[in-house]
Design an enzyme around this catalytic site. Structure first.
Site, PDB file in Angstrom:
ATOM      1  N   GLU A   1       3.496   1.548   2.465  1.00  0.00           N
ATOM      2  CA  GLU A   1       4.413   0.757   2.487  1.00  0.00           C
ATOM      3  C   GLU A   1       4.441  -0.494   3.555  1.00  0.00           C
ATOM      4  O   GLU A   1       5.487  -1.000   3.831  1.00  0.00           O
ATOM      5  CB  GLU A   1       5.925   1.336   2.464  1.00  0.00           C
TER       6      GLU A   1
ATOM      7  N   ASP B   1       0.942  -1.173  -0.052  1.00  0.00           N
ATOM      8  CA  ASP B   1      -0.104   0.066  -0.005  1.00  0.00           C
ATOM      9  C   ASP B   1       0.879   1.208   0.051  1.00  0.00           C
ATOM     10  O   ASP B   1       1.955   1.116   0.055  1.00  0.00           O
ATOM     11  CB  ASP B   1      -0.939   0.017   1.272  1.00  0.00           C
TER      12      ASP B   1
HETATM   13  C1  NOJ Z   1       9.033   3.330   6.497  1.00  0.00           C
HETATM   14  C2  NOJ Z   1       7.671   3.450   5.605  1.00  0.00           C
HETATM   15  O1  NOJ Z   1       7.968   4.688   4.775  1.00  0.00           O
HETATM   16  C3  NOJ Z   1       6.730   3.800   6.487  1.00  0.00           C
HETATM   17  O2  NOJ Z   1       5.391   4.294   5.988  1.00  0.00           O
HETATM   18  C4  NOJ Z   1       6.260   2.609   7.623  1.00  0.00           C
HETATM   19  O3  NOJ Z   1       5.314   2.946   8.367  1.00  0.00           O
HETATM   20  C5  NOJ Z   1       7.588   2.257   8.232  1.00  0.00           C
HETATM   21  N1  NOJ Z   1       8.666   2.060   7.320  1.00  0.00           N
HETATM   22  C6  NOJ Z   1       7.313   0.673   8.505  1.00  0.00           C
HETATM   23  O4  NOJ Z   1       7.148  -0.332   7.639  1.00  0.00           O
HETATM   24  C1  NOJ Z   2       6.254   7.053   4.284  1.00  0.00           C
HETATM   25  C2  NOJ Z   2       5.025   7.024   4.010  1.00  0.00           C
HETATM   26  O1  NOJ Z   2       4.365   6.340   4.588  1.00  0.00           O
HETATM   27  C3  NOJ Z   2       4.877   6.792   2.335  1.00  0.00           C
HETATM   28  O2  NOJ Z   2       3.940   7.038   1.904  1.00  0.00           O
HETATM   29  C4  NOJ Z   2       6.229   7.746   1.626  1.00  0.00           C
HETATM   30  O3  NOJ Z   2       6.147   7.268   0.339  1.00  0.00           O
HETATM   31  C5  NOJ Z   2       7.327   7.756   2.304  1.00  0.00           C
HETATM   32  N1  NOJ Z   2       7.323   7.892   3.602  1.00  0.00           N
HETATM   33  C6  NOJ Z   2       8.034   8.833   1.934  1.00  0.00           C
HETATM   34  O4  NOJ Z   2       7.776   9.927   2.143  1.00  0.00           O
END
Ligand code: NOJ
Ligand code: NOJ
Length: 412
Positions: free
Chosen positions: A191, A188
């Site tokens: 991520e 999603d």
């Molecule tokens: C980094 C991701 O960008 C973030 O959205 C996520 O919550 C954490 N990793 C854990 O998977």
């Molecule tokens: C974490 C977020 O969950 C994700 O959607 C985003 O792409 C990355 N950070 C980078 O900003």
């Protein structure tokens, strides 16, 4: 005691700041957002056209190009180009096209589904939640808008789209990927979860519909029919996200891996899917009863979740990604409200025509912003202060998009 005092002091300061900023904030913030977003594109030492998610390099390290964040930021650059015709913006878009061409040809782990690139534009090779199939769809949507502008100027868009097979044109490559991979399980936009997502499907559907129009206009009727056919299949599957029993649009169906503690079925990703996946055919439109019902439940959940939402002196409430979120940027000790999530609710209200409520959400964001207009990824759920990645590019893009929706409402 210490923390509690800090929290109270924080709320007091925030209240004072909110009043001082008043209604001038959008006027003040727009040029700040433009400047700070542009500062994250093609930074010194990175590839031209490359969009870092944030200049922050540790705790968390966001010094990478995410395909999603990059496409959303460039979409705002396209809008700025459309508004001003300035070559400064056009040059950035051209750099982004060259960058995209290189990414599409790279030997990434999941091909065009690769979510993340190093700042020298090599695909990220470490473990990550991949593929993330919203990326190519968002990129196609952005570049189709740019192609439309060029076509209206009577210019060739052969480097962006052609009917050759196989093609090397950037939009065509993204559309081919989307049309052949929308049925694959994907991570999603946060991520974290592998499955079929409302957000991902909505933007894939939009890319295919707008791609079909482009293909038709550029003499590629076979491709146009194929894209439309895939979009129609997606429409049918997206309908299944509506859960009439719970009265909400479910963010994910067919869970098949990743984080498994999301039990509420509420996620601001649905609001973002409605915003980013909107195309002018009324499908899951802004005022759709299913969207309204989901929005109400989402707001209620966050209203009850965060201590700072019980401060009656601030307008509206702050919104997070989803209630069970634990990600705080540098640890997993508890999720926070996010700027881009709160802005998404503001923007949906503008697009629904509810200027008053939307303005309150925008004012709420201003209360948590740094005095100089800087916006970090998150808002500390106890103190209300900015936290996690500084100067998040996506925040500035979201702010610009929200203000555009606000402006369109005013001029109606
Ligand atoms: C980094 C991701 O960008 C973030 O959205 C996520 O919550 C954490 N990793 C854990 O998977
Ligand atoms: C974490 C977020 O969950 C994700 O959607 C985003 O792409 C990355 N950070 C980078 O900003």
């Amino acid at each position: 005691m210490g923390l509690r005092f800090f929290a109270l002091a924080g709320c007091f300061i925030l209240t004072a700041v909110a009043e001082a900023k008043g209604h001038q904030w959008p006027t003040f913030e727009r040029p700040v957002a433009i400047r700070k977003m542009l500062a994250n594109i093609g930074r010194a030492g990175t590839t031209p056209g490359l969009v870092v998610a944030s200049p922050q390099r540790s705790d968390p390290d966001y010094y990478f190009h995410w395909v999603r964040d990059g496409a959303l930021a460039m979409s705002e650059v396209v809008s700025l180009y459309d508004e001003t015709g300035s070559s400064r913006y056009e040059n950035l878009i051209q750099d982004f096209i060259a960058l995209t061409r290189e990414q599409q040809g790279a030997n990434a782990k999941t091909g065009l589904g690769e979510p993340k690139f190093e700042v020298d534009n090599r695909p990220y090779m470490g473990p990550w939640g991949r593929p993330q199939n919203d990326g190519p769809a968002l990129r196609a949507i952005t570049l189709i808008r740019y192609a439309r502008i060029k076509m209206s100027q009577g210019q060739s868009v052969a480097d962006l789209y052609d009917s050759r097979f196989p093609s090397r044109a950037v939009i065509k490559l993204d559309l081919e990927y989307v049309s052949h991979h929308w049925m694959d399980a994907s991570f999603d936009l946060w991520e974290e979860v592998l499955g079929d997502h409302f957000y991902t499907r909505m933007v894939q559907r939009r890319a295919l519909k707008e791609g079909a129009e482009l293909a038709k206009d550029l003499g590629d009727p076979g491709a146009a029919a194929w894209y439309l056919q895939q979009a129609d299949q997606l429409s049918r599957l997206i309908e299944r996200h509506w859960d009439s029993r719970q009265g909400l649009i479910r963010p994910t169906l067919n869970f098949s891996g990743g984080l498994d503690y999301k039990s509420s079925d509420l996620d601001v990703a649905v609001v973002l899917g409605v915003l980013h996946g909107h195309t002018d055919d009324g499908f899951f439109d802004y005022r759709d009863a299913r969207v309204q019902s989901t929005l109400r439940k989402l707001i209620l959940a966050f209203q009850n979740l965060y201590a700072i939402n019980r401060n009656d002196n601030l307008p509206a409430v702050v919104i997070g990604r989803y209630p069970e979120d634990r990600y705080a940027g540098s640890n997993f000790n508890g999720g926070n409200p996010w700027v881009l999530a709160t802005l998404a609710v503001a923007e949906l209200y503008y697009r629904q025509g509810n200027r008053k409520t939307a303005d309150e959400y925008l004012a709420r964001v201003s209360a948590h912003a740094y005095p100089d207009g800087s916006l970090s990824e998150q808002i500390d759920r106890r103190t209300g202060f900015m936290t996690s990645a500084a100067d998040l590019t996506w925040n500035y893009a979201a702010l610009l998009s929200t203000l555009r929706s606000r402006g369109e409402l005013r001029s109606r």
